[in-house]
Design an enzyme around this catalytic site. Structure first.
Site, short mmCIF file in Angstrom:
data_model
loop_
_atom_site.label_atom_id
_atom_site.label_comp_id
_atom_site.label_asym_id
_atom_site.label_seq_id
_atom_site.Cartn_x
_atom_site.Cartn_y
_atom_site.Cartn_z
N HIS A 9 0.82 -1.20 0.00
CA HIS A 9 0.00 0.00 0.00
C HIS A 9 0.86 1.25 0.00
CE1 HIS A 9 0.53 -0.69 4.44
NE2 HIS A 9 0.68 0.62 4.45
N HIS B 178 4.20 7.34 3.44
CA HIS B 178 5.11 6.19 3.32
C HIS B 178 4.65 5.26 2.22
CE1 HIS B 178 2.01 4.62 6.16
NE2 HIS B 178 2.24 3.46 5.57
N GLU C 7 7.78 1.39 4.88
CA GLU C 7 7.24 0.38 5.80
C GLU C 7 7.48 -0.98 5.17
OE1 GLU C 7 2.99 0.73 6.30
OE2 GLU C 7 2.92 -0.77 7.90
CO CO Z 1 1.20 1.68 6.16
#
Ligand code: CO
Length: 138
Positions: free
Chosen positions: A7, A80, A129
Site C-alpha cells: 500500500h 510512506h 514500511e
Molecule cells: Co502503512
C-alpha cells in the site's frame, strides 16, 4: 527480499474528507470503515484498488506521530510506501546489517501482521514500511 507493493500511506487531516474524495472524485468503489489504532496514534482506513491499496491515516490523540507531518503538509500528503517481505525479523536483521536505521521493533500493523519502518535517510527521502506478507494472502 523486497516483495509486492502492499500500500501507499497517505496522511490526511480528515479520513472522512479523503474517503469522499477517493469515492466521488476518483470513483473508488471499495473503501473499508475507519478504525483507531491507539498504540500507533492513528485512525486508519483503506481504499481498495485493483492492484494495491491506499492507506489513509489521520492523527489519533495528541501524541500522534503524524501531527508533525501535517504541520508541514496541512492538506496531507504521501507519508510512506509499504512493501511486503516474507519474514519481518529477517528483514529487520538484514536492514540493520546494511546500516539502515530501523525505526522501532516489529509491531502489529494495520493488516494484522508485523511491520517495521526504515528511516527516509536510507531510502532517498521516502519513509518505507516493511510488512510481513499475510499468510492467507498467497
Ligand atoms: Co502503512
Amino acid at each position: 527480499m523486497i516483495g509486492r507493493l502492499n500500500h501507499i500511506g497517505i496522511a490526511t487531516p480528515s479520513i472522512d474528507e479523503s474517503v469522499a474524495m477517493y469515492r466521488d472524485f476518483m470513483g473508488a468503489t471499495s473503501v473499508t470503515e475507519k478504525w483507531a489504532m491507539p498504540e500507533q496514534g492513528v485512525w486508519v482506513c483503506f481504499v481498495n484498488l485493483p492492484n494495491s491499496q491506499i492507506e489513509l491515516i489521520e492523527p489519533y490523540g495528541d501524541k500522534s506521530p503524524i501531527h508533525a507531518f501535517l504541520e508541514k503538509n496541512p492538506k496531507g500528503g504521501q507519508h510512506h510506501v509499504c512493501f511486503e517481505v516474507p519474514d519481518i525479523y529477517a528483514a529487520r536483521d538484514d536492514m540493520k546489517a546494511k546500516g539502515a536505521t530501523v525505526l522501532g521493533e516489529p509491531r502489529i500493523g494495520a493488516h494484522g501482521t508485523p511491520v517495521i519502518f526504515i528511516h527516509p535517510k536510507n531510502m532517498g527521502g521516502v519513509l518505507v514500511e516493511l510488512m510481513e506478507t499475510p499468510k492467507e494472502a498467497h
